[in-house]
Design an enzyme around this catalytic site. Structure first.
Site, PDB file in Angstrom:
ATOM      1  N   ASP A  10      41.717  41.767  31.744  1.00  0.00           N
ATOM      2  CA  ASP A  10      41.666  40.558  32.573  1.00  0.00           C
ATOM      3  C   ASP A  10      40.284  39.946  32.396  1.00  0.00           C
ATOM      4  OD1 ASP A  10      42.398  38.600  34.497  1.00  0.00           O
ATOM      5  OD2 ASP A  10      41.440  39.736  36.092  1.00  0.00           O
ATOM      6  N   SER A  11      40.136  38.726  32.910  1.00  0.00           N
ATOM      7  CA  SER A  11      38.808  38.114  32.909  1.00  0.00           C
ATOM      8  C   SER A  11      37.891  38.811  33.921  1.00  0.00           C
ATOM      9  CB  SER A  11      38.928  36.639  33.277  1.00  0.00           C
ATOM     10  OG  SER A  11      39.521  36.521  34.557  1.00  0.00           O
ATOM     11  N   CYS A  74      46.466  39.148  33.089  1.00  0.00           N
ATOM     12  CA  CYS A  74      45.793  37.890  33.401  1.00  0.00           C
ATOM     13  C   CYS A  74      46.776  36.775  33.049  1.00  0.00           C
ATOM     14  CB  CYS A  74      44.526  37.777  32.552  1.00  0.00           C
ATOM     15  SG  CYS A  74      43.702  36.178  32.667  1.00  0.00           S
ATOM     16  N   GLU A 153      36.121  37.594  43.276  1.00  0.00           N
ATOM     17  CA  GLU A 153      35.021  38.184  42.495  1.00  0.00           C
ATOM     18  C   GLU A 153      33.805  38.462  43.385  1.00  0.00           C
ATOM     19  OE1 GLU A 153      34.673  39.260  39.241  1.00  0.00           O
ATOM     20  OE2 GLU A 153      36.836  38.993  38.993  1.00  0.00           O
ATOM     21  N   CYS A 185      48.066  34.290  39.603  1.00  0.00           N
ATOM     22  CA  CYS A 185      46.756  34.693  39.082  1.00  0.00           C
ATOM     23  C   CYS A 185      46.568  36.105  39.604  1.00  0.00           C
ATOM     24  CB  CYS A 185      45.651  33.776  39.604  1.00  0.00           C
ATOM     25  SG  CYS A 185      43.986  34.399  39.281  1.00  0.00           S
ATOM     26  N   HIS A 187      44.146  37.754  40.412  1.00  0.00           N
ATOM     27  CA  HIS A 187      43.175  37.922  41.494  1.00  0.00           C
ATOM     28  C   HIS A 187      43.813  37.714  42.884  1.00  0.00           C
ATOM     29  CE1 HIS A 187      40.194  37.571  38.279  1.00  0.00           C
ATOM     30  NE2 HIS A 187      39.248  37.877  39.136  1.00  0.00           N
TER      31      HIS A 187
END
Ligand code: DGL
Length: 277
Positions: A10-11, A74, A153, A185, A187
């Site tokens: 993932d990012s 992701c 994040e 997403c 996240h």
């Protein structure tokens, strides 16, 4: 190959929502995870650049751990790079959009489905296209909520600020009479309680990570790649191109398997070769 790990990328830390499901459903499989936090966010980047990053990470995971399957945990990278990576790699490559779209189609009753995702995923239009390909009776409302990624994040999952960002971000969906909302997403499942609070208890939240982990279990069996050892997997391997302490803290809050001790991977080690074996 059956003893090799499953690779996830993932990012950032979002992909851990998929990893958690994979670890739960596949307790005998080894896993290796890479979060590309130094180059996060992927959402605003163009698809060609995200494809390059994905290729670099896949190459690293193959060289480092000889992964037997790649899960692109992701949505943005799935939208940009899944088809390319499936062509380039000889191992199975799994993305999160098709399983998420399938789960949404199965969940909706009134055929009005919302999708929240990064700007790149919304721009790709892949959720809408995939949902309509599976059932054209649906109407899809897509909304970019890129700033939710920053909350996650920053490990800001419950504050008044986070509540206000989520409330403002979701406002355009509230008069659409959706009964299903895809958290498009990886996240976003970390913000699930806030999202549920804003959309109300009657809206079903779909986490594509859950459906993706299920798909991975079937694919391992189909390709005869499941680990036959019957032994509980050892702790996963974790890499981040960003700050290790920040990664460990978030991972420890989210995963069952703790403590997480990630390795730092300088971006230069990803960019020195883009060749995929
Ligand atoms: N977690 C990522 C996704 O599922 C993207 C977050 C970002 O880097 O913008 O799309």
């Amino acid at each position: 190959m059956q003893n090799s790990p499953i690779g996830l990328m993932d990012s950032g830390v979002g992909g851990l929502t998929v990893l958690k499901e994979v670890q739960r459903l596949l307790p005998t499989e080894k896993t290796v995870f890479l979060g590309d936090q130094a180059r996060l966010p992927y959402g605003p980047r163009d698809a060609a650049e995200v494809t390059t990053f994905t290729r670099q990470i896949a190459g690293f995971l193959q060289r480092q751990a000889d992964i037997k399957m790649l899960i692109i945990a992701c949505n943005t990278a799935t939208a940009a790079a899944l088809t390319t990576m499936q062509k380039e790699l000889i191992i199975p490559v799994v993305g999160v959009i098709a399983p998420g779209a399938r789960a949404a189609v199965q969940a909706t009753r009134n055929h009005r489905i919302g999708v929240i995702a990064t700007s790149g995923t919304v721009k790709s239009d892949q959720y809408q296209q995939t949902i309509l390909a599976k059932d054209p009776h649906n109407t899809v409302f897509s909304l970019a909520t890129q700033n939710f990624v920053d909350l996650v994040e920053a490990n800001d999952l419950t504050s008044a600020h986070a509540q206000s960002v989520v409330k403002t971000g979701l406002a355009p969906l509230l008069d659409k009479n959706i009964d299903t909302l895809v958290m498009g997403c990886t996240h976003f499942p970390l913000l699930r309680p806030l999202i549920q609070e804003v959309v109300g208890p009657d809206v079903t939240l779909v986490d594509p990570g859950t459906a993706t982990a299920n798909m991975a279990t079937s694919l391992l069996d189909y390709w005869n790649l499941a680990n036959p050892s019957g032994v509980q997997h050892p702790a996963g391997d974790y890499f981040t191109t960003g700050d290790v302490d920040r990664f460990n803290k978030l991972a420890d809050n989210w995963l069952e398997e703790t403590p997480v001790r990630a390795h730092h991977l300088p971006v230069a080690e990803l960019t020195q070769t883009t060749e995929v074996e």
